[in-house]
Design a protein around this motif. Structure first.
Motif, short mmCIF file in Angstrom:
data_model
loop_
_atom_site.label_atom_id
_atom_site.label_comp_id
_atom_site.label_asym_id
_atom_site.label_seq_id
_atom_site.Cartn_x
_atom_site.Cartn_y
_atom_site.Cartn_z
N GLY A 16 0.81 -1.21 0.00
CA GLY A 16 0.00 0.00 0.00
C GLY A 16 0.84 1.26 0.00
N LYS A 17 0.16 2.36 -0.38
CA LYS A 17 0.81 3.68 -0.34
C LYS A 17 -0.28 4.74 -0.11
CE LYS A 17 3.95 6.68 -2.82
NZ LYS A 17 4.66 6.96 -4.05
N GLY A 18 -0.07 5.59 0.90
CA GLY A 18 -1.04 6.66 1.18
C GLY A 18 -2.44 6.13 1.45
N ILE A 63 -11.71 -4.53 12.29
CA ILE A 63 -10.93 -4.63 13.54
C ILE A 63 -10.45 -3.23 13.92
CG2 ILE A 63 -8.96 -5.72 14.67
CD1 ILE A 63 -9.11 -7.88 12.39
N SER A 64 -10.80 -2.81 15.15
CA SER A 64 -10.43 -1.47 15.61
C SER A 64 -10.35 -1.48 17.13
CB SER A 64 -11.51 -0.47 15.15
OG SER A 64 -11.31 0.79 15.76
N ARG A 65 -9.44 -0.67 17.65
CA ARG A 65 -9.40 -0.51 19.11
C ARG A 65 -10.40 0.54 19.56
NH1 ARG A 65 -4.03 -0.96 17.61
NH2 ARG A 65 -3.06 -2.90 18.34
N SER A 66 -10.76 1.45 18.64
CA SER A 66 -11.53 2.64 19.03
C SER A 66 -12.95 2.67 18.46
CB SER A 66 -10.78 3.89 18.58
OG SER A 66 -10.46 3.79 17.20
N ALA A 67 -13.14 2.22 17.21
CA ALA A 67 -14.47 2.34 16.59
C ALA A 67 -15.47 1.49 17.36
CB ALA A 67 -14.41 1.92 15.13
N PHE A 76 -14.92 -5.51 15.69
CA PHE A 76 -14.28 -6.31 16.73
C PHE A 76 -13.00 -5.61 17.19
CE2 PHE A 76 -16.83 -9.24 14.22
CZ PHE A 76 -17.55 -9.86 15.21
N HIS A 77 -12.56 -5.98 18.39
CA HIS A 77 -11.40 -5.30 18.96
C HIS A 77 -10.11 -6.09 18.81
CE1 HIS A 77 -14.08 -2.21 20.19
NE2 HIS A 77 -14.83 -3.06 20.87
N SER A 78 -10.17 -7.25 18.13
CA SER A 78 -8.96 -8.04 17.88
C SER A 78 -9.27 -9.09 16.82
CB SER A 78 -8.50 -8.75 19.16
OG SER A 78 -9.45 -9.73 19.53
N ASP A 124 4.39 2.51 1.28
CA ASP A 124 4.70 2.81 2.69
C ASP A 124 4.15 1.74 3.62
OD1 ASP A 124 1.94 3.28 2.72
OD2 ASP A 124 2.15 5.46 2.71
N THR A 125 3.54 0.70 3.05
CA THR A 125 2.97 -0.38 3.87
C THR A 125 3.39 -1.71 3.26
OG1 THR A 125 1.06 1.08 4.08
CG2 THR A 125 0.85 -1.10 5.03
N TYR A 126 3.77 -2.62 4.14
CA TYR A 126 4.38 -3.88 3.67
C TYR A 126 3.69 -5.09 4.28
CZ TYR A 126 8.19 -1.07 1.86
OH TYR A 126 8.92 -0.17 1.14
N1 LIG Z 1 -2.28 -5.01 -1.41
C1 LIG Z 1 -3.26 -5.52 -0.68
O1 LIG Z 1 -3.69 -6.67 -0.91
C2 LIG Z 1 -3.87 -4.70 0.41
C3 LIG Z 1 -4.95 -5.21 1.15
C4 LIG Z 1 -5.49 -4.41 2.18
C5 LIG Z 1 -4.94 -3.16 2.45
N2 LIG Z 1 -3.89 -2.72 1.71
C6 LIG Z 1 -3.28 -1.42 2.01
O2 LIG Z 1 -2.78 -1.45 3.34
C7 LIG Z 1 -2.76 -0.10 3.84
C8 LIG Z 1 -3.47 -0.07 5.19
O3 LIG Z 1 -2.76 -0.91 6.11
P1 LIG Z 1 -2.34 -0.37 7.58
O4 LIG Z 1 -1.36 -1.34 8.13
O5 LIG Z 1 -1.97 1.08 7.49
O6 LIG Z 1 -3.72 -0.42 8.38
P2 LIG Z 1 -4.78 -1.61 8.68
O7 LIG Z 1 -4.06 -2.86 9.08
O8 LIG Z 1 -5.76 -1.70 7.54
O9 LIG Z 1 -5.62 -0.97 9.88
C9 LIG Z 1 -4.94 -0.56 11.04
C10 LIG Z 1 -5.96 -0.31 12.12
O10 LIG Z 1 -6.55 -1.56 12.51
C11 LIG Z 1 -6.79 -1.55 13.91
N3 LIG Z 1 -5.93 -2.58 14.51
C12 LIG Z 1 -4.74 -3.05 14.09
N4 LIG Z 1 -4.28 -4.00 14.93
C13 LIG Z 1 -5.22 -4.13 15.89
C14 LIG Z 1 -5.33 -4.96 17.05
N5 LIG Z 1 -4.39 -5.85 17.38
N6 LIG Z 1 -6.43 -4.82 17.83
C15 LIG Z 1 -7.40 -3.95 17.52
N7 LIG Z 1 -7.35 -3.14 16.44
C16 LIG Z 1 -6.27 -3.22 15.64
C17 LIG Z 1 -6.45 -0.16 14.41
O11 LIG Z 1 -7.65 0.60 14.25
P3 LIG Z 1 -8.01 1.88 15.19
O12 LIG Z 1 -6.98 2.90 14.89
O13 LIG Z 1 -9.40 2.24 14.76
O14 LIG Z 1 -7.97 1.38 16.60
C18 LIG Z 1 -5.39 0.28 13.41
O15 LIG Z 1 -5.25 1.68 13.31
C19 LIG Z 1 -3.44 0.75 2.79
O16 LIG Z 1 -2.44 1.35 1.96
C20 LIG Z 1 -4.24 -0.27 1.98
O17 LIG Z 1 -4.49 0.17 0.65
C21 LIG Z 1 -3.35 -3.45 0.70
#
Ligand SMILES: NC(=O)c1ccc[n+]([C@@H]2O[C@H](COP(=O)([O-])OP(=O)(O)OC[C@H]3O[C@@H](n4cnc5c(N)ncnc54)[C@H](OP(=O)(O)O)[C@@H]3O)[C@@H](O)[C@H]2O)c1
Length: 156
Positions: A16-18, A63-67, A76-78, A124-126
Motif C-alpha cells: 500500500g501507499k497513502g 478490527i479497531s481498538r476505538s471504533a 471487533f477489537h482483535s 509505505d505499507t508492507y
Molecule cells: N495489497 C493488498 O492486498 C492490500 C490489502 C489491504 C490493504 N492494503 C493497504 O494497506 C494499507 C493499510 O494498512 P495499515 O497497516 O496502514 O492499516 P490496517 O491494518 O488496515 O488498519 C490498522 C488499524 O486496525 C486496527 N488494529 C490493528 N491491529 C489491531 C489490534 N491488534 N487490535 C485492535 N485493532 C487493531 C487499528 O484501528 P483503530 O486505529 O481504529 O484502533 C489500526 O489503526 C493501505 O495502503 C491499503 O491500501 C493493501
C-alpha cells in the motif's frame, strides 16, 4: 472453520501507499471477489476506510481498538474476537489487510492467497516477512500482471 489471508504484493512485499493500493489490477480484483464472495472478510479500520463501504455478498468484519460501530459491518477489537465470531457462520474467514492485520494473521492462518505483482511499486505499507518453508504451495496461476499462489500451512 478455515482461516485465510488474501493479499496482493510486489516482490519486495509492498502492499500500500497513502492508504490506497499503488496499482490498479482489474484481474486481481476479480480474483479477490471470486475467492471472498459468500465468505467473511476481516480488515483493519484503515483498510475499511480505504475501501469506504462494506463489500457486498460478504460478511464484513472491521478490527479497531476505538471504533464502536460501522454501518453494514461488525466491529471487533482483535483478530481473536473475529475468529470467535466466525465460528457461528459456515464460512471461511479471510483476513484482507492491511499491514497491521497481516502482521498478526500470517502467524496463525491456515492458508494464504498471494498475488505477486510483477512490476515494482513504491509504497509505505508492507506485508510481513515470512518463512516460505512453513508453507506448501497448493496452486499457482500465472496472470499477465501478477502470479497467484495459494499456500497451505504445513502441519507439525
Ligand atoms: N495489497 C493488498 O492486498 C492490500 C490489502 C489491504 C490493504 N492494503 C493497504 O494497506 C494499507 C493499510 O494498512 P495499515 O497497516 O496502514 O492499516 P490496517 O491494518 O488496515 O488498519 C490498522 C488499524 O486496525 C486496527 N488494529 C490493528 N491491529 C489491531 C489490534 N491488534 N487490535 C485492535 N485493532 C487493531 C487499528 O484501528 P483503530 O486505529 O481504529 O484502533 C489500526 O489503526 C493501505 O495502503 C491499503 O491500501 C493493501
Amino acid at each position: 472453520m478455515t482461516t485465510a489471508l488474501i493479499v496482493a504484493m510486489t516482490k519486495s512485499r509492498v502492499i500500500g501507499k497513502g492508504n490506497s493500493m499503488p496499482w490498479h489490477l482489474p484481474d486481481d480484483l476479480k480474483l479477490f471477489k471470486a475467492k471472498t464472495s459468500g465468505h467473511i472478510i476481516a480488515m483493519g479500520r484503515k483498510t475499511y476506510e480505504s475501501i469506504g463501504r462494506p463489500l457486498p455478498n460478504r460478511e464484513n468484519f472491521v478490527i479497531s481498538r476505538s471504533a464502536e460501530s460501522i454501518e453494514g459491518c461488525r466491529v471487533f477489537h482483535s483478530a481473536a474476537e473475529c475468529i470467535e465470531a466466525a465460528k457461528d457462520y459456515d464460512k471461511k474467514l479471510f483476513f484482507i489487510g492491511g499491514g497491521q492485520i497481516y502482521a498478526e494473521a500470517v502467524s496463525f492462518v491456515d492458508e494464504m492467497h498471494i498475488s505477486y505483482v510483477k512490476n515494482e511499486f513504491d509504497g509505505d505499507t508492507y506485508f510481513p516477512d515470512f518463512d516460505l518453508n512453513e508453507w506448501e504451495v497448493a496452486e499457482t496461476v500465472d496472470h499477465e500482471d501478477f502470479t497467484y499462489v495459494r499456500y497451505i500451512r504445513k502441519s507439525g
